[in-house]
Design a protein around this motif. Structure first.
Motif, PDB file in Angstrom:
ATOM      1  N   SER A  62      -1.519   4.867   3.413  1.00  0.00           N
ATOM      2  CA  SER A  62      -2.451   5.377   2.403  1.00  0.00           C
ATOM      3  C   SER A  62      -2.474   4.480   1.175  1.00  0.00           C
ATOM      4  O   SER A  62      -3.534   4.246   0.575  1.00  0.00           O
ATOM      5  CB  SER A  62      -2.060   6.802   2.002  1.00  0.00           C
ATOM      6  OG  SER A  62      -2.228   7.697   3.080  1.00  0.00           O
ATOM      7  N   ILE A  63      -1.305   3.981   0.784  1.00  0.00           N
ATOM      8  CA  ILE A  63      -1.233   3.056  -0.351  1.00  0.00           C
ATOM      9  C   ILE A  63      -2.033   1.798  -0.049  1.00  0.00           C
ATOM     10  O   ILE A  63      -2.870   1.364  -0.847  1.00  0.00           O
ATOM     11  CB  ILE A  63       0.235   2.695  -0.655  1.00  0.00           C
ATOM     12  CG1 ILE A  63       1.014   3.936  -1.094  1.00  0.00           C
ATOM     13  CG2 ILE A  63       0.307   1.599  -1.731  1.00  0.00           C
ATOM     14  CD1 ILE A  63       2.516   3.725  -1.167  1.00  0.00           C
ATOM     15  N   GLU A  64      -1.798   1.224   1.121  1.00  0.00           N
ATOM     16  CA  GLU A  64      -2.509   0.016   1.536  1.00  0.00           C
ATOM     17  C   GLU A  64      -4.008   0.271   1.613  1.00  0.00           C
ATOM     18  O   GLU A  64      -4.820  -0.570   1.199  1.00  0.00           O
ATOM     19  CB  GLU A  64      -1.980  -0.441   2.902  1.00  0.00           C
ATOM     20  CG  GLU A  64      -2.866  -1.446   3.634  1.00  0.00           C
ATOM     21  CD  GLU A  64      -2.994  -2.777   2.927  1.00  0.00           C
ATOM     22  OE1 GLU A  64      -3.995  -3.470   3.183  1.00  0.00           O
ATOM     23  OE2 GLU A  64      -2.099  -3.116   2.112  1.00  0.00           O
ATOM     24  N   TYR A  65      -4.384   1.443   2.098  1.00  0.00           N
ATOM     25  CA  TYR A  65      -5.799   1.782   2.239  1.00  0.00           C
ATOM     26  C   TYR A  65      -6.507   1.704   0.893  1.00  0.00           C
ATOM     27  O   TYR A  65      -7.541   1.036   0.763  1.00  0.00           O
ATOM     28  CB  TYR A  65      -5.934   3.190   2.824  1.00  0.00           C
ATOM     29  CG  TYR A  65      -7.348   3.715   2.854  1.00  0.00           C
ATOM     30  CD1 TYR A  65      -8.233   3.318   3.843  1.00  0.00           C
ATOM     31  CD2 TYR A  65      -7.793   4.610   1.884  1.00  0.00           C
ATOM     32  CE1 TYR A  65      -9.542   3.796   3.864  1.00  0.00           C
ATOM     33  CE2 TYR A  65      -9.098   5.090   1.892  1.00  0.00           C
ATOM     34  CZ  TYR A  65      -9.967   4.678   2.898  1.00  0.00           C
ATOM     35  OH  TYR A  65     -11.250   5.154   2.905  1.00  0.00           O
ATOM     36  N   TYR A  66      -5.955   2.385  -0.106  1.00  0.00           N
ATOM     37  CA  TYR A  66      -6.613   2.409  -1.411  1.00  0.00           C
ATOM     38  C   TYR A  66      -6.600   1.042  -2.088  1.00  0.00           C
ATOM     39  O   TYR A  66      -7.618   0.586  -2.617  1.00  0.00           O
ATOM     40  CB  TYR A  66      -5.957   3.444  -2.317  1.00  0.00           C
ATOM     41  CG  TYR A  66      -6.449   4.849  -2.081  1.00  0.00           C
ATOM     42  CD1 TYR A  66      -7.797   5.170  -2.220  1.00  0.00           C
ATOM     43  CD2 TYR A  66      -5.576   5.874  -1.739  1.00  0.00           C
ATOM     44  CE1 TYR A  66      -8.259   6.462  -2.011  1.00  0.00           C
ATOM     45  CE2 TYR A  66      -6.028   7.168  -1.533  1.00  0.00           C
ATOM     46  CZ  TYR A  66      -7.360   7.463  -1.671  1.00  0.00           C
ATOM     47  OH  TYR A  66      -7.823   8.739  -1.466  1.00  0.00           O
ATOM     48  N   LEU A  67      -5.472   0.375  -2.066  1.00  0.00           N
ATOM     49  CA  LEU A  67      -5.383  -0.915  -2.753  1.00  0.00           C
ATOM     50  C   LEU A  67      -6.269  -1.964  -2.079  1.00  0.00           C
ATOM     51  O   LEU A  67      -6.860  -2.812  -2.754  1.00  0.00           O
ATOM     52  CB  LEU A  67      -3.931  -1.385  -2.813  1.00  0.00           C
ATOM     53  CG  LEU A  67      -2.998  -0.538  -3.694  1.00  0.00           C
ATOM     54  CD1 LEU A  67      -1.575  -1.059  -3.636  1.00  0.00           C
ATOM     55  CD2 LEU A  67      -3.486  -0.480  -5.143  1.00  0.00           C
ATOM     56  N   SER A  68      -6.387  -1.882  -0.771  1.00  0.00           N
ATOM     57  CA  SER A  68      -7.243  -2.840  -0.054  1.00  0.00           C
ATOM     58  C   SER A  68      -8.722  -2.593  -0.322  1.00  0.00           C
ATOM     59  O   SER A  68      -9.557  -3.482  -0.114  1.00  0.00           O
ATOM     60  CB  SER A  68      -6.973  -2.769   1.449  1.00  0.00           C
ATOM     61  OG  SER A  68      -7.422  -1.535   1.997  1.00  0.00           O
ATOM     62  N   GLN A  69      -9.041  -1.387  -0.798  1.00  0.00           N
ATOM     63  CA  GLN A  69     -10.429  -1.034  -1.102  1.00  0.00           C
ATOM     64  C   GLN A  69     -10.782  -1.253  -2.580  1.00  0.00           C
ATOM     65  O   GLN A  69     -11.847  -0.846  -3.035  1.00  0.00           O
ATOM     66  CB  GLN A  69     -10.686   0.432  -0.730  1.00  0.00           C
ATOM     67  CG  GLN A  69     -10.534   0.745   0.750  1.00  0.00           C
ATOM     68  CD  GLN A  69     -11.554   0.023   1.608  1.00  0.00           C
ATOM     69  OE1 GLN A  69     -12.725  -0.050   1.267  1.00  0.00           O
ATOM     70  NE2 GLN A  69     -11.104  -0.533   2.732  1.00  0.00           N
ATOM     71  N   GLY A  70      -9.870  -1.872  -3.318  1.00  0.00           N
ATOM     72  CA  GLY A  70     -10.169  -2.230  -4.698  1.00  0.00           C
ATOM     73  C   GLY A  70      -9.655  -1.267  -5.756  1.00  0.00           C
ATOM     74  O   GLY A  70      -9.934  -1.458  -6.949  1.00  0.00           O
ATOM     75  N   ILE A  71      -8.922  -0.238  -5.350  1.00  0.00           N
ATOM     76  CA  ILE A  71      -8.289   0.642  -6.339  1.00  0.00           C
ATOM     77  C   ILE A  71      -7.192  -0.148  -7.041  1.00  0.00           C
ATOM     78  O   ILE A  71      -6.443  -0.903  -6.415  1.00  0.00           O
ATOM     79  CB  ILE A  71      -7.716   1.902  -5.651  1.00  0.00           C
ATOM     80  CG1 ILE A  71      -8.843   2.734  -5.018  1.00  0.00           C
ATOM     81  CG2 ILE A  71      -6.909   2.735  -6.632  1.00  0.00           C
ATOM     82  CD1 ILE A  71      -9.915   3.190  -5.983  1.00  0.00           C
ATOM     83  N   ASP A  72      -7.099   0.010  -8.358  1.00  0.00           N
ATOM     84  CA  ASP A  72      -6.188  -0.822  -9.150  1.00  0.00           C
ATOM     85  C   ASP A  72      -4.747  -0.320  -9.172  1.00  0.00           C
ATOM     86  O   ASP A  72      -3.813  -1.125  -9.242  1.00  0.00           O
ATOM     87  CB  ASP A  72      -6.701  -0.914 -10.592  1.00  0.00           C
ATOM     88  CG  ASP A  72      -8.054  -1.601 -10.657  1.00  0.00           C
ATOM     89  OD1 ASP A  72      -8.091  -2.832 -10.655  1.00  0.00           O
ATOM     90  OD2 ASP A  72      -9.080  -0.887 -10.684  1.00  0.00           O
ATOM     91  N   ARG A  73      -4.585   0.991  -9.137  1.00  0.00           N
ATOM     92  CA  ARG A  73      -3.237   1.543  -9.203  1.00  0.00           C
ATOM     93  C   ARG A  73      -3.179   2.833  -8.389  1.00  0.00           C
ATOM     94  O   ARG A  73      -4.096   3.659  -8.458  1.00  0.00           O
ATOM     95  CB  ARG A  73      -2.855   1.812 -10.665  1.00  0.00           C
ATOM     96  CG  ARG A  73      -1.395   2.142 -10.884  1.00  0.00           C
ATOM     97  CD  ARG A  73      -0.961   1.839 -12.322  1.00  0.00           C
ATOM     98  NE  ARG A  73      -1.734   2.545 -13.323  1.00  0.00           N
ATOM     99  CZ  ARG A  73      -2.132   2.006 -14.480  1.00  0.00           C
ATOM    100  NH1 ARG A  73      -1.823   0.759 -14.776  1.00  0.00           N
ATOM    101  NH2 ARG A  73      -2.812   2.718 -15.352  1.00  0.00           N
ATOM    102  N   VAL A  74      -2.113   2.989  -7.626  1.00  0.00           N
ATOM    103  CA  VAL A  74      -1.914   4.171  -6.794  1.00  0.00           C
ATOM    104  C   VAL A  74      -0.766   4.990  -7.364  1.00  0.00           C
ATOM    105  O   VAL A  74       0.265   4.445  -7.762  1.00  0.00           O
ATOM    106  CB  VAL A  74      -1.614   3.771  -5.336  1.00  0.00           C
ATOM    107  CG1 VAL A  74      -1.089   4.948  -4.538  1.00  0.00           C
ATOM    108  CG2 VAL A  74      -2.869   3.208  -4.680  1.00  0.00           C
ATOM    109  N   ILE A  75      -0.969   6.298  -7.420  1.00  0.00           N
ATOM    110  CA  ILE A  75       0.018   7.198  -8.012  1.00  0.00           C
ATOM    111  C   ILE A  75       0.760   7.945  -6.916  1.00  0.00           C
ATOM    112  O   ILE A  75       0.151   8.620  -6.082  1.00  0.00           O
ATOM    113  CB  ILE A  75      -0.666   8.216  -8.945  1.00  0.00           C
ATOM    114  CG1 ILE A  75      -1.494   7.495 -10.009  1.00  0.00           C
ATOM    115  CG2 ILE A  75       0.374   9.127  -9.598  1.00  0.00           C
ATOM    116  CD1 ILE A  75      -2.531   8.390 -10.671  1.00  0.00           C
TER     117      ILE A  75
END
Length: 253
Positions: free
Chosen positions: A88-101
């Protein structure tokens, strides 16, 4: 200080809760993309987004809405809610999200936090949500026996740079942030602290700048009109430019 307007998503809609209670859910905006664009027009540079269904169920539920905002705005975006594994972390960051909580994982699975920090560093933040000083998890449905300062210290030891702190009793109540607990947290760790919960007006923004926290998340106050987002951003920018302890002129609407 950075102002982070908040968009919470439940069943695809922009909503707010009182004290994290899902029975109090009410819609505050029709469209997340349009809402995010309006925040940008008022000067915001960052956006705080939470997948409420994901936080409760432990998996991504509203990622499409979140990524629609990512694709249609230039805002920096941090995302939380239901992020419990590296995929899930990789998913969001790979889609351009800057920071995951990471929230519940900090309590339930600290090894995940270690792995995430090793892989992604400052792109990982930990959300510490507390009720009466004790950490809550699983979408605020499960209270642990760990104090917020103790968890923060553990996270700092792991290498966490950003902590988002919420006093659940303040969330959505427009009663002012818990300055005492925020001060206690700042004294306990050297992480960058983002305050969440309770912000009602510009005086609260000034109090947080005086406390010298890194950021302030604002939700209900913006939607209800008690906080002028543009003025809040200006105050935060002034604090950044002038340094801690600067004084400000402001008008309450």
């Amino acid at each position: 200080m950075i102002i982070l307007p908040a968009i919470d998503i439940k069943d695809g809609a922009c909503v707010r809760l009182y004290k994290g209670d899902f029975s109090t859910v009410h819609k505050v905006a029709e469209n997340a993309v349009d809402t995010a664009k309006s925040f940008a027009e008022q000067g915001a540079k960052w956006l705080h987004m939470v997948d409420l269904d994901g936080a409760k169920d432990g998996e991504r539920k509203n990622s499409k809405v979140i990524l629609d905002v990512r694709k249609n705005t230039s805002l920096h975006i941090e995302v939380g809610g239901g992020i419990r594994d590296m995929a899930s972390i990789e998913y969001y960051l790979s889609q351009g999200i800057d920071r995951v909580i990471l929230g519940s994982a900090a309590v339930k699975n600290p090894e995940l936090v270690k792995e995430a920090i090793k892989e992604y560093g400052v792109k990982i933040a930990v959300g510490i949500d507390a009720l009466n000083g004790m950490v809550s998890a699983e979408g605020w449905t499960d209270t642990s026996e760990i104090s917020f300062t103790e968890l923060a210290k553990r996270m700092e030891q792991i290498g966490v740079s950003y902590i988002i702190f919420t006093d659940i009793s303040k969330d959505g109540m427009l009663s002012g942030p818990n300055l005492n607990q925020l001060d206690e947290l700042k004294a306990a760790v050297s992480c960058r602290i983002i305050a969440s919960g309770g912000v009602a007006n510009l005086k609260d923004i000034i109090n947080l700048t005086d406390l010298d926290v890194y950021g302030a998340i604002c939700g209900k106050s913006i939607y209800s009109g008690s906080l002028d987002l543009r003025a809040a951003v200006e105050i935060a920018n002034a604090a950044e430019n002038k340094g801690k302890g600067a004084s400000y002129d402001y008008q309450q609407s």
